[in-house]
Motif scaffolding. Structure first.
Motif, PDB file in Angstrom:
ATOM      1  N   SER A   1      -8.269 -24.555  49.545  1.00 28.37           N
ATOM      2  CA  SER A   1      -8.839 -23.312  49.029  1.00 28.37           C
ATOM      3  C   SER A   1      -8.685 -23.227  47.514  1.00 28.37           C
ATOM      4  O   SER A   1      -7.621 -23.525  46.971  1.00 28.37           O
ATOM      5  CB  SER A   1      -8.153 -22.104  49.670  1.00 28.37           C
TER       6      SER A   1
ATOM      7  N   THR B   1      -7.937 -21.387  44.329  1.00 25.94           N
ATOM      8  CA  THR B   1      -7.198 -20.181  43.942  1.00 25.94           C
ATOM      9  C   THR B   1      -6.894 -20.234  42.446  1.00 25.94           C
ATOM     10  O   THR B   1      -6.819 -21.317  41.861  1.00 25.94           O
ATOM     11  CB  THR B   1      -5.871 -20.064  44.713  1.00 25.94           C
TER      12      THR B   1
ATOM     13  N   GLN C   1      -9.162 -16.257  56.519  1.00 20.53           N
ATOM     14  CA  GLN C   1      -7.836 -16.302  57.127  1.00 20.53           C
ATOM     15  C   GLN C   1      -7.827 -15.487  58.406  1.00 20.53           C
ATOM     16  O   GLN C   1      -8.385 -14.401  58.482  1.00 20.53           O
ATOM     17  CB  GLN C   1      -6.788 -15.769  56.165  1.00 20.53           C
TER      18      GLN C   1
ATOM     19  N   SER D   1       1.094 -23.512  52.019  1.00 17.90           N
ATOM     20  CA  SER D   1      -0.133 -22.774  52.310  1.00 17.90           C
ATOM     21  C   SER D   1      -0.022 -21.355  51.752  1.00 17.90           C
ATOM     22  O   SER D   1       1.059 -20.770  51.716  1.00 17.90           O
ATOM     23  CB  SER D   1      -0.377 -22.720  53.820  1.00 17.90           C
TER      24      SER D   1
ATOM     25  N   SER E   1      -1.578 -18.800  53.107  1.00 22.13           N
ATOM     26  CA  SER E   1      -1.923 -17.857  54.173  1.00 22.13           C
ATOM     27  C   SER E   1      -0.789 -16.903  54.524  1.00 22.13           C
ATOM     28  O   SER E   1      -0.982 -15.678  54.574  1.00 22.13           O
ATOM     29  CB  SER E   1      -2.355 -18.625  55.428  1.00 22.13           C
TER      30      SER E   1
ATOM     31  N   THR F   1      -3.578 -19.169  59.446  1.00 19.83           N
ATOM     32  CA  THR F   1      -4.227 -20.043  58.469  1.00 19.83           C
ATOM     33  C   THR F   1      -5.722 -19.746  58.557  1.00 19.83           C
ATOM     34  O   THR F   1      -6.128 -18.713  59.097  1.00 19.83           O
ATOM     35  CB  THR F   1      -3.906 -21.529  58.691  1.00 19.83           C
ATOM     36  N   ASP F   2      -6.553 -20.647  58.106  1.00 18.02           N
ATOM     37  CA  ASP F   2      -7.992 -20.402  58.098  1.00 18.02           C
ATOM     38  C   ASP F   2      -8.568 -20.448  59.511  1.00 18.02           C
ATOM     39  O   ASP F   2      -8.147 -21.259  60.349  1.00 18.02           O
ATOM     40  CB  ASP F   2      -8.692 -21.439  57.221  1.00 18.02           C
TER      41      ASP F   2
ATOM     42  N   SER G   1      -9.093 -12.774  54.643  1.00 20.87           N
ATOM     43  CA  SER G   1      -9.349 -13.239  53.277  1.00 20.87           C
ATOM     44  C   SER G   1     -10.561 -14.155  53.278  1.00 20.87           C
ATOM     45  O   SER G   1     -11.042 -14.575  54.333  1.00 20.87           O
ATOM     46  CB  SER G   1      -8.136 -14.008  52.728  1.00 20.87           C
TER      47      SER G   1
ATOM     48  N   GLU H   1     -11.666 -17.857  52.044  1.00 19.70           N
ATOM     49  CA  GLU H   1     -11.087 -19.135  51.637  1.00 19.70           C
ATOM     50  C   GLU H   1     -12.221 -20.079  51.252  1.00 19.70           C
ATOM     51  O   GLU H   1     -12.964 -20.567  52.106  1.00 19.70           O
ATOM     52  CB  GLU H   1     -10.245 -19.742  52.775  1.00 19.70           C
TER      53      GLU H   1
ATOM     54  N   TYR I   1     -13.339 -23.445  50.234  1.00 18.54           N
ATOM     55  CA  TYR I   1     -12.867 -24.832  50.226  1.00 18.54           C
ATOM     56  C   TYR I   1     -13.536 -25.613  49.097  1.00 18.54           C
ATOM     57  O   TYR I   1     -14.771 -25.659  49.001  1.00 18.54           O
ATOM     58  CB  TYR I   1     -13.192 -25.532  51.543  1.00 18.54           C
TER      59      TYR I   1
END
Length: 276
Positions: free
Chosen positions: A106, A108, A126, A154, A156, A193-194, A219, A221, A223
């Motif tokens: 992800s 960020t 997420q 992670s 998450s 997680t995702d 959220s 995410e 990639y």
């Protein structure tokens, strides 16, 4: 005169040897001449990046990375797959251990301080995975006082802890497989997680019917494909990703890898646009 001739011959021989050595080297980062290229992926995420017991590699990230490597001039046989655990990804890039990373990575602000990203090429959200018979978690705030598992490195679990359920009891494991074992054995109450990753796990034959997704979409995410800070590969990989979407390969890869789990993905994101 004779000395000049010998020196010239020696220089020519040295040049030839250096050229031969260069042609035999690997990890050139996309030179487009068939050299080896090192690519970081996850080894334990069904549908995304998985190393199978027979040593093969499958998943959306594997297909995307293979396509990108092809556009950089590398055949599948030229790819050296390397495991890129969540906590190790920036280090792998900074040390030059890999040329690029496609590992449910992800984009960020914090990571952008350390590495660059091409993409995004996929938009996940997420979510939470829980036992199928557990009806105590119906919204993110229900994770308060629950044992919440995620993987070291992670973002998450921290997202849940800081924004949604501050009283959640965070348990960080080395890999998602360990979290799943803990979830199955009731050592933890939920795994976060995702959603694409969770769907891949839930669809595995050994887990069918045991787990369920919360469907919380906590959220966005985005990639991306990680490269070294300042690398010229970023623009070349972006061009490859744009071509992958335009020629229909992206749709085919998503259907192939995530379709069997029943996961409904977002449309292909626009390269260079981060969804907040």
């Amino acid at each position: 005169m004779r000395l000049h001739q010998v020196t010239t011959a020696a220089v020519a021989a040295l040049a030839l040897s250096l050229t031969a050595a260069a042609c035999g080297s690997g990890g050139d980062g996309g030179g487009g001449d068939g050299h080896k290229i090192a690519v970081g992926i996850k080894y334990d995420q069904p549908g995304i990046g998985l190393k199978t017991p027979d040593g093969k590699f499958t998943g959306l990230d594997v297909d995307v990375a293979t396509y990108v490597a092809k556009e950089l001039g590398h055949k599948p046989a030229d790819i050296e797959w390397k495991e890129a655990k969540s906590a190790d990804r920036e280090t792998l890039l900074q040390r030059g251990d890999v040329d690029f990373i496609a590992a449910s990575y992800s984009i960020t602000p914090e990571r952008l301080k350390k590495v660059d990203f091409a993409g995004p090429y996929f938009l996940a959200h997420q979510d939470v995975l829980m036992r199928a018979d557990d009806n105590s978690i119906t919204k993110p705030s229900d994770l308060n006082d629950k044992k919440l598992c995620s993987v070291t490195g992670s973002t998450s679990a921290q997202n849940v802890k800081t924004k949604l359920a501050p009283k959640a009891q965070l348990q960080e494991y080395g890999g998602y497989s360990e979290c799943l074992t803990g979830l199955e054995n009731k050592a933890v109450d939920a795994l976060t997680t995702d959603d694409a990753i969770l769907a891949g796990f839930a669809a595995q034959p050994g887990f069918k019917g045991k787990f369920k997704l919360g469907g919380f979409r906590m959220s966005n995410e985005n990639y991306g494909i990680g490269v070294q800070k300042g690398s010229e590969l970023k623009s070349r990989i972006n061009a490859a990703l744009e071509k992958m979407v335009a020629d229909g390969s992206w749709d085919a890869y998503v259907k192939k890898n995530l379709g069997p789990s029943g996961y409904k993905s977002e449309s292909a994101p626009k390269i260079g646009v981060i969804v907040g």
